[in-house]
Write an enzyme that holds these catalytic residues in place. Structure first.
Site, PDB file in Angstrom:
ATOM      1  CG  HIS A 149     -86.957   3.649  51.514  1.00  0.00           C
ATOM      2  ND1 HIS A 149     -87.377   3.610  52.820  1.00  0.00           N
ATOM      3  CD2 HIS A 149     -87.725   2.757  50.852  1.00  0.00           C
ATOM      4  CE1 HIS A 149     -88.366   2.739  52.951  1.00  0.00           C
ATOM      5  NE2 HIS A 149     -88.600   2.213  51.766  1.00  0.00           N
TER       6      HIS A 149
ATOM      7  NE  ARG B  67     -90.327   0.482  63.881  1.00  0.00           N
ATOM      8  CZ  ARG B  67     -89.527   1.476  64.263  1.00  0.00           C
ATOM      9  NH1 ARG B  67     -88.223   1.256  64.346  1.00  0.00           N
ATOM     10  NH2 ARG B  67     -90.008   2.660  64.551  1.00  0.00           N
TER      11      ARG B  67
ATOM     12  CG  MET C 270     -93.613  -4.131  59.565  1.00  0.00           C
ATOM     13  SD  MET C 270     -93.511  -4.809  61.225  1.00  0.00           S
ATOM     14  CE  MET C 270     -95.110  -5.552  61.424  1.00  0.00           C
TER      15      MET C 270
ATOM     16  NE  ARG D 226     -97.100   4.279  54.620  1.00  0.00           N
ATOM     17  CZ  ARG D 226     -96.076   3.499  54.921  1.00  0.00           C
ATOM     18  NH1 ARG D 226     -96.001   2.265  54.441  1.00  0.00           N
ATOM     19  NH2 ARG D 226     -95.141   3.938  55.735  1.00  0.00           N
TER      20      ARG D 226
ATOM     21  CD  GLU E  70     -92.634   5.478  53.411  1.00  0.00           C
ATOM     22  OE1 GLU E  70     -93.664   6.122  53.106  1.00  0.00           O
ATOM     23  OE2 GLU E  70     -92.071   5.591  54.495  1.00  0.00           O
TER      24      GLU E  70
ATOM     25  CE1 TYR F  51     -89.556   0.755  47.707  1.00  0.00           C
ATOM     26  CE2 TYR F  51     -91.081   1.496  49.402  1.00  0.00           C
ATOM     27  CZ  TYR F  51     -89.965   0.754  49.028  1.00  0.00           C
ATOM     28  OH  TYR F  51     -89.271   0.019  49.965  1.00  0.00           O
TER      29      TYR F  51
ATOM     30  CD  GLN G 114     -80.127  -3.614  68.578  1.00  0.00           C
ATOM     31  OE1 GLN G 114     -80.409  -2.770  69.399  1.00  0.00           O
ATOM     32  NE2 GLN G 114     -79.403  -4.661  68.892  1.00  0.00           N
TER      33      GLN G 114
END
Ligand code: FAD
Ligand code: NAP
Ligand code: SF4
Length: 675
Positions: free
Chosen positions: A253, A312, A27, A215, A165, A167, A340
């Site tokens: 993304h 998360r 993260m 990944r 993602e 990249y 959030q």
């Protein structure tokens, strides 16, 4: 006997053993950029003490051109090595293991120096990348390898090479971003050469006994992304090149399909990782929307993966694994996937934290210590502000009485949890219920507090929340006019055509509620996949259904109105607003800004446009729902002050403007940490 035998089983990697199957996924918290290495170390050490099997740091850049942002953390110098040693030492002292993620952003790097296989600008970046020549590619490989070597010198147990993602490494794989005709482009063998070379040369540089996680994007969710045959081929080559573990990446993304938001069903993509199981012989990790030990256990028991990545959830509760191990899973503060305080902060240039756990990333600043003097504390209002204050005060040893006039704790969370896509709020209220009981808080429900009742306490905390704002529109007393509370509490029937007054967070949620019928797609994976156009990547390249999104027809015809002339929904969450807007558009909701509300009539609502109140138009609606914002309910606080008692006022009772559960919980926790 544990309830989580698969989750808590050790994983033997040959040269080292992970104590369980939980990976804390990478993260970007912004902590590394603070350069406060004690704070960074404490963040990771807290999670190591919580017994997570392996952690991956936020993405660390291998060079300037590959860094996500100017000023983003890199691992390029001896000083960087020394800084990171503080982190690895602290983690190892706490009995944990940690790998450093190497993130080369390619064309997603936010700066004019960004580089990529070809000069194809990303739709989510203003910067067009420079295409690398052969020497440039060699330099990127060398920089990534050198970064891995420095990570090893800094004491990391391994590295994660970010290949998903969308990249840099991912950009080489697909024809959409790789238009080269040299040995790095053209055929798939050529396009996958770069990731393989990066892993091969990294392994050669770091030796055998160092974890290399790769990944790998298993479902790109963008046009012309990888087919699943290509995914398998790449995974097998990555294994041969020397990777220890393959981790799952879901979606680029720039994909227009939500992948981690709260409306995404739990473990929605575990089936994608499962397709790779048996195709490689190294361990495979699955990821995305796995947020409880039960979900993680069932994913592993179903053979979807060897290990589970949760990122998360480790912000929400650093002790996730330790509590699961101790048979106290119900005390784990749940990640509700709201983004959030984590991703929205990251994209807003702020340090990440967590809506349910304001201590996340603030471990050195917000400490909860036993109170020197134990006090009797009354907390009025069992919404998130009052609950967090009550729990924190009780954890510190105070004697807490929690009063609410409702029959249940939760305040507005009980309204929010009715919205399709917000089912995670049920778990949050359940967690509060567990904590309140565990801490022996004296809860008095169905009790309206008055100033006279509160005289005998050492301290009084007022968390009485808000009242809906009265928009004072002529005709609003008619029976077809309802408040959001009436609608979401299912207190009144709603017609087939609806106009919603106010397009803030609640207006959007009410629209979502009214266009859905029956089971929420967030609890029905096949339906959710149909709604967003997600398919099996072995059938359709990159997992995009050829017919696109196919949502169920809307249950009602809804018009969402606001007075501001801007695009409705512009102020919703940075990383989730687009999902709410797209979801309602797919359901045919009409969103209109710049209106004046002239009058509610039997046919609907008469609006005009602009300062000159032009173009009067009746928006046909059988039902009108008022979602015109909220005002603080300070009546009890004012009555106490009039009696000479000075209360602490928090949450919506303090300030209603821009109130959300994040602020309410943060304020309640911080206040109680000082009482
Ligand atoms: P409240 O939650 O309003 O709680 C106040 C409590 O005080 C109530 O339980 C009330 O019964 C009690 N009370 C009042 N007066 C008395 C009295 N005299 N005696 C006893 N009890 C009293 N926020 C987010 O962050 N993310 C979201 O996704 C989100 N979605 C939402 C969706 C909807 C539909 C709604 C309505 C709200 C949503 N919110 C969301 C907002 C969030 O729920 C509020 O900001 C938050 O609940 C405010 O917390 P609070 O504790 O200040 O007040
Ligand atoms: P809000 O986001 O402030 O929106 C209020 C809406 O009412 C706006 O569209 C506003 O637009 C309109 N309005 C304001 N005064 C009005 C008036 N006098 N007459 C008519 N319309 C008026 O508040 P909310 O929707 O009530 O939500 C309350 C809080 O809960 C918010 O702070 C929100 O952040 C939080 N919440 C968050 C989420 C989430 O997903 N994160 C979801 C729901 C709620 P105009 O002034 O332009 O008309
Ligand atoms: Fe989860 Fe929301 Fe906390 Fe982020 S802020 S970790 S999404 S609960």
């Amino acid at each position: 006997m544990t309830a989580y035998p698969h989750l808590l089983a050790p994983l033997d990697l040959g040269f080292t053993t992970l104590k369980n199957r939980v990976l804390m996924g990478s993260m970007h918290t912004g902590l590394e950029e603070t350069k406060d290495w004690n704070r960074v170390a404490e963040f990771y050490a807290d999670r190591a003490r919580g017994e997570v099997g392996l952690m991956v740091t936020g993405g660390i850049g291998p060079n300037l051109e590959g860094s996500v942002l100017p000023g983003a953390a890199m691992m390029v110098s001896d000083q960087d090595i020394a800084n990171h040693q503080i982190v690895t030492q602290r983690v190892h002292d706490a009995g944990g293991k940690i790998a450093m993620q190497i993130l080369h952003a390619g064309r997603y790097a936010y700066g004019p120096a960004c580089v990529a296989p070809s000069p194809v600008k990303s739709p989510i970046s203003p910067f067009a990348p420079t295409a690398l020549d052969s020497a440039g590619i060699e330099k990127q490989i060398a920089d990534i390898v050198a970064t891995a070597q420095r990570a090893q010198q800094a004491g990391y147990d391994g590295v994660e090479i970010m290949g998903s993602e969308g990249y840099f490494l991912n950009q080489f794989l697909v024809t959409h971003t790789n238009k080269r005709e040299d040995e790095w482009g053209g055929s798939y063998e050529n396009r996958m050469r770069l990731p393989i070379e990066v892993v091969r040369r990294t392994r050669a540089a770091v030796g055998r006994n160092f974890i290399i996680i790769y990944r790998l994007s298993m479902i790109d969710l963008v046009p012309n992304g990888s087919s699943f045959d290509e995914v398998v081929q790449l995974a097998q080559e990555i294994e041969k090149a020397g990777a220890t573990i393959i981790n799952t990446g879901i979606g680029w993304h720039e994909a227009r399909i939500p992948t981690i938001a709260t409306s995404v069903p739990r473990a929605a993509f575990a089936w994608v990782t499962k397709k790779l199981m048996g195709q490689v012989s190294i361990p495979v990790i699955t990821s995305n929307r796995i947020n409880t030990p039960d979900v993680a256990e069932s994913v592993l028991a179903d053979g979807c993966a060897d290990m589970v990545s949760m990122a998360r959830p480790m912000l929400a509760d650093a002790d996730f694994v330790a509590k699961a191990k101790a048979g106290k899973a119900e005390t784990i503060a749940p990640c509700i996937a709201c983004n959030q305080a984590c991703l929205d902060h990251t994209f807003g240039g702020k340090i990440s934290s967590c809506l349910v756990n304001p201590r996340a990333c603030y471990e050195t600043e917000l400490t909860i210590t036993p109170a020197d003097v134990k006090k009797s504390i009354a907390v009025v209002g069992a919404g998130p502000a009052g609950l967090s204050a009550a729990i924190t005060a009780a954890q510190r040893g105070h004697k807490v009485t929690l009063i609410d006039r409702a029959d249940d704790i939760g305040g507005q969370l009980n309204i929010a949890k009715q919205v399709p896509g917000k089912e995670e709020f049920w778990g949050l209220v359940d967690w509060y219920r567990t904590m309140v009981a565990d801490l022996g808080i004296d809860v008095r429900l169905g009790t309206t507090a008055t100033a006279d009742m509160l005289g005998g306490f050492d301290q009084v905390v007022i968390a009485t929340g808000v009242q809906p704002r009265d928009p004072q529109i002529p005709g609003q007393d008619a029976p077809q006019v309802l408040s959001y509370v009436d609608v979401l509490a299912n207190k009144a029937p709603v017609g087939a055509t609806v106009a919603i007054i106010g397009a803030g967070g609640i207006g959007f949620d009410v629209a979502e509620y009214l266009v859905h019928d029956g089971q929420s797609p967030s609890e029905n994976l096949p339906e959710w996949m149909r709604e967003w156009g997600v398919s099996d990547p072995s059938v359709h390249r990159a997992g995009l259904a050829p017919q696109g999104p196919q949502p169920a027809p809307p249950a009602r015809k809804v018009t969402l109105l606001q007075r501001k002339a801007e695009k409705p929904g512009k102020r919703l969450g940075k990383t989730t607003g687009w999902i709410h807007r797209a979801a309602l558009s797919m359901k045919g909701v009409t969103m209109v800004g710049g209106v004046n509300y002239e009058e509610i009539t039997k046919d609907g609502i008469l609006v005009s446009y602009g300062a000159a109140r032009e173009n009067p138009t009746v928006i046909q609606a059988e039902t009108i729902v008022l979602c015109a914002g909220q005002l603080s309910d300070r009546s009890l606080a004012d009555a106490l002050i009039a009696k000479g008692i000075q209360p602490h006022v928090i949450g919506g009772a303090d300030v209603a403007a821009e109130l959300d559960a994040k602020r309410a919980i943060d304020q309640g926790t911080r206040l109680a940490a000082t009482l």
